[in-house]
Design an enzyme around this catalytic site. Structure first.
Site, PDB file in Angstrom:
ATOM      1  N   TYR A  70       0.740  -1.207  -0.069  1.00 26.09           N
ATOM      2  CA  TYR A  70      -0.109  -0.016   0.067  1.00 26.09           C
ATOM      3  C   TYR A  70       0.904   1.224  -0.101  1.00 26.09           C
ATOM      4  O   TYR A  70       2.049   1.257   0.619  1.00 26.09           O
ATOM      5  CB  TYR A  70      -0.811  -0.106   1.194  1.00 26.09           C
ATOM      6  CG  TYR A  70      -1.922   1.068   1.199  1.00 26.09           C
ATOM      7  CD1 TYR A  70      -3.083   1.026   0.672  1.00 26.09           C
ATOM      8  CD2 TYR A  70      -1.308   2.427   2.097  1.00 26.09           C
ATOM      9  CE1 TYR A  70      -3.752   2.267   0.730  1.00 26.09           C
ATOM     10  CE2 TYR A  70      -2.267   3.441   2.107  1.00 26.09           C
ATOM     11  CZ  TYR A  70      -3.370   3.510   1.471  1.00 26.09           C
ATOM     12  OH  TYR A  70      -4.216   4.394   1.683  1.00 26.09           O
TER      13      TYR A  70
ATOM     14  N   TRP B 268       0.872   5.719  -1.792  1.00 21.84           N
ATOM     15  CA  TRP B 268       0.740   6.623  -2.721  1.00 21.84           C
ATOM     16  C   TRP B 268       1.566   6.842  -3.785  1.00 21.84           C
ATOM     17  O   TRP B 268       1.296   7.178  -4.986  1.00 21.84           O
ATOM     18  CB  TRP B 268       0.233   7.995  -1.914  1.00 21.84           C
ATOM     19  CG  TRP B 268      -0.843   8.012  -1.464  1.00 21.84           C
ATOM     20  CD1 TRP B 268      -1.508   7.607  -0.863  1.00 21.84           C
ATOM     21  CD2 TRP B 268      -1.943   9.176  -2.065  1.00 21.84           C
ATOM     22  NE1 TRP B 268      -2.978   8.005  -0.455  1.00 21.84           N
ATOM     23  CE2 TRP B 268      -3.259   8.997  -1.153  1.00 21.84           C
ATOM     24  CE3 TRP B 268      -1.686  10.333  -2.958  1.00 21.84           C
ATOM     25  CZ2 TRP B 268      -4.278   9.835  -1.417  1.00 21.84           C
ATOM     26  CZ3 TRP B 268      -2.872  10.943  -3.146  1.00 21.84           C
ATOM     27  CH2 TRP B 268      -4.094  11.008  -2.355  1.00 21.84           C
TER      28      TRP B 268
HETATM   29  P1  PGD Z   1       3.743   8.177   1.614  1.00 23.90           P
HETATM   30  O1  PGD Z   1       4.409   8.998   2.548  1.00 23.90           O
HETATM   31  O2  PGD Z   1       3.049   8.738   0.502  1.00 23.90           O
HETATM   32  O3  PGD Z   1       2.839   7.376   2.627  1.00 23.90           O
HETATM   33  O4  PGD Z   1       0.785   6.324   3.672  1.00 23.90           O
HETATM   34  P2  PGD Z   1       1.922   6.213   2.423  1.00 23.90           P
HETATM   35  O5  PGD Z   1       2.593   4.963   2.540  1.00 23.90           O
HETATM   36  O6  PGD Z   1       1.051   6.301   1.145  1.00 23.90           O
HETATM   37  O7  PGD Z   1       4.427   6.873   0.996  1.00 23.90           O
HETATM   38  C1  PGD Z   1       4.886   6.985  -0.271  1.00 23.90           C
HETATM   39  C2  PGD Z   1       6.503   6.365  -0.480  1.00 23.90           C
HETATM   40  O8  PGD Z   1       6.440   6.005  -1.814  1.00 23.90           O
HETATM   41  C3  PGD Z   1       7.493   7.150   0.036  1.00 23.90           C
HETATM   42  O9  PGD Z   1       8.125   6.622   0.669  1.00 23.90           O
HETATM   43  C4  PGD Z   1       7.981   7.722  -1.394  1.00 23.90           C
HETATM   44  O10 PGD Z   1       9.223   8.035  -1.326  1.00 23.90           O
HETATM   45  C5  PGD Z   1       7.913   6.522  -2.201  1.00 23.90           C
HETATM   46  N1  PGD Z   1       7.850   6.716  -3.828  1.00 23.90           N
HETATM   47  C6  PGD Z   1       7.124   7.759  -4.331  1.00 23.90           C
HETATM   48  N2  PGD Z   1       7.566   7.604  -5.564  1.00 23.90           N
HETATM   49  C7  PGD Z   1       7.943   6.328  -5.732  1.00 23.90           C
HETATM   50  C8  PGD Z   1       8.482   5.716  -6.989  1.00 23.90           C
HETATM   51  O11 PGD Z   1       8.146   6.061  -8.160  1.00 23.90           O
HETATM   52  N3  PGD Z   1       8.936   4.562  -6.723  1.00 23.90           N
HETATM   53  C9  PGD Z   1       9.110   3.919  -5.541  1.00 23.90           C
HETATM   54  N4  PGD Z   1       9.619   2.725  -5.517  1.00 23.90           N
HETATM   55  N5  PGD Z   1       8.680   4.610  -4.376  1.00 23.90           N
HETATM   56  C10 PGD Z   1       8.408   5.762  -4.350  1.00 23.90           C
HETATM   57  C11 PGD Z   1      -0.195   7.447   3.566  1.00 23.90           C
HETATM   58  C12 PGD Z   1      -1.506   6.781   4.546  1.00 23.90           C
HETATM   59  O12 PGD Z   1      -1.038   6.928   5.826  1.00 23.90           O
HETATM   60  C13 PGD Z   1      -2.795   7.410   4.064  1.00 23.90           C
HETATM   61  S1  PGD Z   1      -3.013   7.406   2.627  1.00 23.90           S
HETATM   62  C14 PGD Z   1      -3.406   7.901   5.084  1.00 23.90           C
HETATM   63  S2  PGD Z   1      -5.043   8.617   4.507  1.00 23.90           S
HETATM   64  C15 PGD Z   1      -3.414   7.605   6.565  1.00 23.90           C
HETATM   65  N6  PGD Z   1      -3.339   8.772   7.168  1.00 23.90           N
HETATM   66  C16 PGD Z   1      -3.111   8.724   8.590  1.00 23.90           C
HETATM   67  C17 PGD Z   1      -3.460   9.719   9.412  1.00 23.90           C
HETATM   68  O13 PGD Z   1      -4.131  10.791   9.388  1.00 23.90           O
HETATM   69  N7  PGD Z   1      -3.166   9.609  10.848  1.00 23.90           N
HETATM   70  C18 PGD Z   1      -2.473   8.798  11.130  1.00 23.90           C
HETATM   71  N8  PGD Z   1      -1.835   8.647  12.322  1.00 23.90           N
HETATM   72  N9  PGD Z   1      -1.896   7.655  10.359  1.00 23.90           N
HETATM   73  C19 PGD Z   1      -2.125   7.813   9.089  1.00 23.90           C
HETATM   74  N10 PGD Z   1      -1.663   6.767   8.179  1.00 23.90           N
HETATM   75  C20 PGD Z   1      -1.971   6.784   6.899  1.00 23.90           C
END
Ligand code: PGD
Length: 778
Positions: free
Chosen positions: A119, A121
């Site tokens: 999972y 983004w």
């Molecule tokens: P990101 O930081 O977007 O968090 O959690 P999510 O895991 O989606 O992580 C994306 C990762 O992908 C990053 O490390 C980035 O460097 C990497 N990445 C980006 N582009 C690429 C690529 O092209 N290739 C590769 N291999 N990697 C890449 C988000 C999640 O957190 C979500 S959606 C929600 S809504 C939740 N929100 C909360 C919240 O409100 N409160 C708490 N306490 N916890 C939450 N967690 C959740």
């Protein structure tokens, strides 16, 4: 590095043009974007940031001792290795786990022991979308994988909406309600507010940030926005804006108080209920108290929410007097029993009965995503085929730690009893579970269980620091792609802005090389390179444009040119058809109507109508005596999740590199805390060190710490105590949040709300861990 001219690119937080100047990017938002996101500037210094990964890495313990469960994950060192060796090691392990061209035609597949839910983004871009790539790869080499369903964003809300409103998230999102609100609404009741912060973002892209303009024009016309949230800045400053601060987690009680008042004063729209809903008569005895002896009056609601009964009565009367739109954000449901406020907001809107009129009715997630309330596109987007996943097993996404810790254990989901698979290999690309999951120490114990964990990321996150093999991927800026999203009216040529940093490769290139070593190259690549794939994916949209007599350039011309405007659907889609003819266009619920009573929910073990179910951790619970502050762990202002936490916009929100938490100024004064103090937030799960920001915008009793700081756990002895606890010195709130489900119905994430104690850290302040040192290399 060579300088470049301005080129187009896109991100989840907006489209932009950029040119490279040495190691920096100069970034300008699209001219047509009325309210571009400051998060764009996080890209400015990222290209050669020390947090970037520059070489494949292997964990020392795994290299020495081979695959197997290992509690050293998360604290081990990493050895840089060359690409061939890293790919050979990974391919050998994948083959040992059963990957290859000869998969059993029937019977158990090796992928049944592989978790590939992966999972996250990742980055915008239709082809280089890391999750799509990892799924396609695992389907090819393992025949499938244990997947995940729903999202951390909105699992509880989506599950309940699906049961009581049908295929509802889609319907609610495809409800083009911003235009109606702007022109027709008198009152917007915004449960969770309408914060501009998360509306900067939309999955896949958000070219036009229009929410602020819609709200400003509606308010100028006389529409009143009422934000119902513990944080006043969950609504921008609009003329006539009102703010109500219920205790966190109690919105459903406030809604019930309003509903009781509507019922008592004959303000319920009986015609709407009769024509479009089912089950009101089974909800009524609960509302009036005939069922349990407790009428859900505004006075009853005041005792729970802290909102004066007179305010609740007044809101109910005003809502019935004009055109009212009820909306609820994701944040309400990212909590224990999070299904209830979403369901009750829908029921409240149904009782008001104004959904048939423009600007009235209900929307879910209007304040949570930049895409909600906008019309959907009228043509298909380029989409990477992921192949067929022949492993039927899945988990509700937020149950990852339970899956790894408890193979074989039973759990419930949507009324079904299922059991967890036995996972030996975890493959993650494009997500950061050590950002997004709850109770991160528990997740660390869970990540000790599999034989092998493989991670791709462009930066050294805490997730990479729990992997055995780490592949350094390119940034979106370093590759070409097609930018598009389901509610965004632009198709954007994402033009490469910089050469890939030496030592990095695209996810597609990494998977292609592994597939080749496993004898699966042709099924994975189909003989195409990245540009060939993009040309193929583009064709579907190009053909649709041509059929509509719209400009449809050839792929090369599109990639070298400007963004293309895409047509959107007219006419309010699914809900409008239902309202026009509820018999012929019934909803996909058991009764075909909006369900105020749901047999399916009742069969799943919850009450069959929305109701007030107190969570374990709220300001009214016994636990609040030990942990008297409600931690609100919401989405950050200066970044998307944990992405580019080291960028300039994100860093500007920190103090000396540490994330800031806001609490009411009177609470801070009472505790003798001042702006900039280093403060320990703690509960039985762990601690987080933050810099304090007293603020009038936060209601008393609440402390707000957004997600996104990179997890850096350290064993520390709090001042005046004699035992060590684990503290995230960078201020990641998910060391404090509980890893339990919203309910056994949805199994959704509850990261938004937990209870903590707040104390000043006296004596020497432990240093933050810089982003480049989260993953110890060399
Ligand atoms: P990101 O930081 O977007 O968090 O959690 P999510 O895991 O989606 O992580 C994306 C990762 O992908 C990053 O490390 C980035 O460097 C990497 N990445 C980006 N582009 C690429 C690529 O092209 N290739 C590769 N291999 N990697 C890449 C988000 C999640 O957190 C979500 S959606 C929600 S809504 C939740 N929100 C909360 C919240 O409100 N409160 C708490 N306490 N916890 C939450 N967690 C959740």
């Amino acid at each position: 590095m060579d300088d470049t001219p301005f080129r187009y690119h896109s991100s989840h937080w907006g489209a932009f043009r950029a040119r490279r100047q040495g190691a920096r990017l100069e970034i300008t938002p699209l001219e047509q974007d009325p309210d571009p996101s400051p998060i764009l500037q996080n890209f400015a210094t990222v290209l050669d940031h020390p947090a970037r990964l520059r070489q494949p890495l292997v964990r020392q313990g795994w290299l020495q001792d081979g695959p197997g469960p290992d509690p050293r994950r998360g604290s081990d060192r990493y050895v840089p290795i060359d690409w061939d060796r890293a790919l050979d090691l990974a391919a050998a392990e994948l083959a040992r786990q059963g990957a290859g061209p000869e998969l059993p035609a029937r019977g158990p597949l090796p992928g049944a022991h592989v978790f590939g839910g992966s999972y996250g983004w990742s980055s915008a871009g239709r082809f280089h979308h890391a999750q799509s790539q990892v799924h396609r790869f695992l389907n090819t080499v393992f025949g499938g994988y244990v997947s995940s369903v729903d999202t951390y964003s909105s699992a509880a809300g989506e599950v309940i909406m699906e049961l009581v409103l049908g295929n509802a998230v889609r319907m609610s999102r495809d409800h083009d309600c911003w235009a109606g609100i702007e022109q027709h609404a008198d009152l917007v009741l915004a449960f969770g507010g309408l914060p501009l912060r998360p509306m900067q973002i939309a999955s896949g892209g958000n070219s036009f940030h229009t929410a602020r303009g819609h709200m400003e024009r509606a308010a100028a016309r006389g529409c009143r926005f009422v934000s119902i949230s513990p944080l006043d800045d969950d609504l921008p400053d609009l003329p006539g804006a009102e703010r109500i601060r219920p205790r966190p987690a109690t919105d459903v009680a406030l809604m019930l108080g309003m509903a009781w008042q509507l019922q008592a004063e004959g303000l319920v729209n009986r015609d709407y209920l009769a024509r479009y809903t089912s089950g009101y008569e089974r909800f009524l005895p609960y509302l009036t108290g005939a069922e349990d002896g407790t009428p859900k009056t505004p006075d009853w609601a005041e005792a729970i929410t802290g909102v004066p009964a007179a305010t609740i009565r007044d809101l109910a009367r005003r809502a019935a007097a004009g055109r009212t739109h009820v909306t609820a954000t994701y944040s309400l449901q990212r909590a224990e029993n999070g299904e209830q406020p979403i369901w009750m907001a829908l029921v409240l809107a149904a009782m008001l009965g104004q959904w048939t009129a423009p600007g009235g009715g209900f929307s879910y997630s209007l304040g949570s995503m930049g895409s909600t309330g906008k019309p959907p596109l009228a043509l298909p987007l380029p989409t990477l085929p992921q192949g067929r996943n022949r492993v039927p097993d899945f988990i509700p996404v937020a149950r990852i730690a339970d899956l790894l810790l408890h193979p074989g254990q039973a759990y419930t989901y949507k009324g079904e009893t299922r059991s967890y698979a036995d996972i030996r290999l975890v493959y993650w690309a494009g997500g950061n579970p050590f950002h997004h999951h709850q109770d991160l120490q528990r997740l660390s114990r869970a990540f000790a269980r599999p034989d092998t964990i493989i991670v791709h990321d462009s930066v050294g996150t805490a997730t990479a620091a729990h992997a055995d093999l780490v592949f350094p991927s390119t940034l979106t800026l370093e590759r070409s792609d097609i930018g598009a999203a389901s509610h965004d009216p632009l198709l954007i040529p994402m033009q490469q802005l910089a050469e890939p940093l030496a030592g990095t490769r695209d996810d597609f290139a990494i998977f292609s090389a592994l597939a080749a070593r496993l004898g699966c190259e042709t099924p994975y690549t189909e003989g195409l390179d990245a540009a060939g794939w993009q040309a193929r994916l583009y064709r579907r949209t190009q053909e649709a444009l041509a059929r509509m007599d719209l400009p449809a350039p050839e792929f090369a011309a599109f990639m070298a040119g400007d963004p293309i405007a895409l047509p959107v659907q007219e006419g309010g889609a699914r809900m409008a058809r239902f309202h026009a003819d509820p018999e012929a266009a019934g909803l996909a619920t058991e009764t075909g109507r909006i369900e105020i009573w749901s047999d399916r929910v009742a069969r799943a073990g919850l009450p069959g109508h929305p109701c007030w179910l107190p969570p374990r951790e709220w300001l009214g619970s016994d636990l609040a005596r030990r942990f008297p502050f409600q931690l609100v762990a919401n989405q950050p202002r200066g970044k998307l999740h944990s992405q580019l936490d080291f960028g300039p916009t994100s860093m500007a929100g920190k103090r000396d590199g540490r994330d800031c938490a806001r609490m009411n100024a009177a609470d801070a004064a009472r505790l003798g805390l001042a702006a900039g103090d280093t403060v320990l937030l703690r509960n039985d799960r762990g601690g987080a060190l933050v810099a304090l920001q007293p603020s009038e915008a936060v209601m008393p009793g609440v402390i707000q710490l957004s997600t996104g700081a990179w997890y850096a756990p350290r064993r520390l002895t709090p001042p005046g105590e004699d035992a060590e606890i684990t503290v995230c010195v960078n201020g990641n709130p998910n060391i404090l949040t509980a890893d339990i489900a919203a309910s056994g119905l949805s199994q959704g994430c509850i990261g938004q709300l937990s209870l903590v104690a707040v104390t000043r850290w006296t004596g020497p302040v432990p240093p933050v861990v810089p982003h480049a040192e989260i993953l110890p290399r060399g």
